[in-house]
Design an enzyme around this catalytic site. Structure first.
Site, PDB file in Angstrom:
ATOM      1  N   VAL A 175      31.672  42.421  38.099  1.00  8.54           N
ATOM      2  CA  VAL A 175      30.571  42.036  38.981  1.00  8.54           C
ATOM      3  C   VAL A 175      30.807  41.815  40.396  1.00  8.54           C
ATOM      4  O   VAL A 175      31.765  41.844  41.029  1.00  8.54           O
ATOM      5  CB  VAL A 175      30.065  40.522  38.472  1.00  8.54           C
ATOM      6  N   CYS A 176      29.330  42.134  41.235  1.00  7.69           N
ATOM      7  CA  CYS A 176      29.520  42.004  42.774  1.00  7.69           C
ATOM      8  C   CYS A 176      30.193  40.871  43.023  1.00  7.69           C
ATOM      9  O   CYS A 176      29.994  39.666  42.626  1.00  7.69           O
ATOM     10  CB  CYS A 176      28.136  42.351  43.256  1.00  7.69           C
ATOM     11  N   PRO A 177      30.821  40.813  44.295  1.00  5.74           N
ATOM     12  CA  PRO A 177      31.305  41.944  45.106  1.00  5.74           C
ATOM     13  C   PRO A 177      32.619  42.503  44.868  1.00  5.74           C
ATOM     14  O   PRO A 177      33.195  43.177  45.591  1.00  5.74           O
ATOM     15  CB  PRO A 177      31.362  41.274  46.433  1.00  5.74           C
TER      16      PRO A 177
END
Lengths: 74, 357
Positions: A11-13
């Site tokens: 998942v970001c970041p």
């Protein structure tokens, strides 16, 4: 040289964080292929590459919520 | 009831759609102010606040809606917002962000959402509600900034507009970097809606307009409020476990609409896929969701309720909450992304040197 960084499922970041670390270990002209599925990274990774002055040699969607981008180190 | 279902779902779906397509992620925005020194999403939030502020106070002046800003539980707001800020980093998205990412098929967001809804319910009507009330008890009499300062609220709105105008001017006149984009596969409206990258400021304008729209739509059903996420999210679980229809209100359909809207946006843009996180991410998401629910219940709002709506009403609650949720975000970013990565790296170096030796 071409290095593949698979960050699918991250998942970001994290995809961007990993990409920054990976490119630091490459030499100028080397390519980093980043495979990711985090939607926000479709904006943050190309933006980072452009702002850093790296060249994007390939950028495409390979499937539902799956992308690949190739960044050539400046 | 029918009106509540239709307008709530519609408003939520619009919001979910716009947020998904515009990548309107406040967690990412607050995080990047510190991590990558990028303030664009924060500026976008200010635009959304300013738009809503003008709209809502115009509606108040036209006597379409009435608002009261109430009193100020200062300590609960500071503590709750700070904890909320930590929670959104761990959950990988704020309350609204988690709702819309659930619509993109991220199972990690479903897990975060479960923790968030559960803890909000525990704090509001469950065993922690006495604690919640106790922390919220010390109240300052005025929440309205204009009342405290003894000025007309439009002075504050004008000030915010001036700041926003200056930010837009700076951004527009900044030298442009060409950002590589995907080769378009769609044309016309389909390209704009389901493919093109939206400018965060345009997204912010749309979010601001939807936030204005929420006021008359919600008020018409008897819920005198704008956008809100935490209480409605808890209301779903409260209704499901008691069967009491009193828990069903416009906000419930709003949050369900966010899920629908973001699903439609993601599906039509080929961005929907069920994605299962690894165990560690799953556990972190659940922890983050719980912290989010705990913090938002204490502070009386999340990044939307306080950060977007109460700020637009020019209340101390909104702006103080916004500051402390950003500080909470930065604290978590420091431990997760800055110190956490350094430790991981130094461990990796140690391991390599051992193998080399």
């Amino acid at each position: 040289m071409k290095k593949v960084l698979g960050v699918m499922g991250m998942v970001c970041p994290f995809p961007l964080v990993e990409a920054k670390e990976a490119i630091a270990e490459l030499s100028s002209g080397d390519e980093l292929v980043i495979e990711f599925d985090c939607t926000q990274a479709t904006d943050t990774i190309p933006r980072w590459a452009a702002e850093e002055g790296h060249n994007v040699t390939n950028y495409e969607q390979v499937g539902d919520a799956a992308w690949t981008i190739t960044v050539q180190k400046k | 009831m029918v009106q509540m279902i239709i307008t709530g779902l519609l408003c939520g779906a619009l919001l979910g759609f716009v947020m998904q397509r515009g990548r309107f992620c406040l967690t990412g925005g607050f995080r990047d102010m510190y991590l990558t020194k990028d303030n664009r999403m924060f500026y976008a939030l200010l635009i959304a606040i300013a738009v809503q502020s003008v709209g809502v106070y115009t509606l108040v002046a036209l006597e379409v809606i009435q608002i009261s800003t109430g009193t100020l539980p200062l300590f609960a707001i500071i503590l709750g917002s700070f904890i909320f800020g930590i929670g959104i980093v761990l959950a990988g998205g704020c309350a609204t962000g988690t709702w819309y990412r659930a619509g993109e098929g991220l199972i990690g967001s479903w897990i975060a959402l479960a923790g968030y809804i559960l803890m909000s319910t525990i704090m509001k009507t469950g065993p922690l509600s006495p604690l919640n009330q106790k922390i919220q008890q010390p109240q300052l009499p005025t929440n309205s900034m204009a009342d405290t300062l003894g000025i007309n609220v439009w002075f504050l709105i004008a000030l915010l507009l001036a700041v926003v105008g200056w930010i837009i001017y700076k951004e527009v006149t900044k030298p442009k970097v060409v950002i590589p984009t995907l080769k378009p596969k769609k044309t016309g409206l389909a390209h704009i809606l389901f493919e093109k990258r939206w400018h965060p400021f345009l997204t912010a304008l749309l979010v601001g307009l939807i936030a204005i729209l929420a006021w008359p739509l919600s008020s018409a059903t008897g819920r005198i409020a704008g956008l809100g996420i935490t209480t409605p999210s808890a209301n779903i679980l409260q209704y499901l476990t008691t069967g009491d229809l009193a828990f069903i209100n416009w906000g419930v359909f709003l949050v369900l609409g966010i899920l629908v809207g973001s699903f439609v946006a993601a599906k039509a843009s080929n961005e929907f896929r069920f994605r299962m996180p690894d165990v560690k991410t799953g556990l972190t998401s659940f922890t983050g969701g719980n912290l989010m629910g705990f913090g938002a219940s204490l502070a009386g709002g999340c990044s939307i309720g306080n950060g977007l709506v109460m700020t637009a009403l020019m209340t101390w609650q909104g702006w103080i909450a916004l500051i402390f949720m950003i500080l909470g975000t930065w604290t978590a970013v420091y431990f997760v992304f800055i110190r956490g990565r350094k430790e991981k790296k130094s461990k990796a170096t140690v391991q390599t040197s051992i193998t080399t030796a």
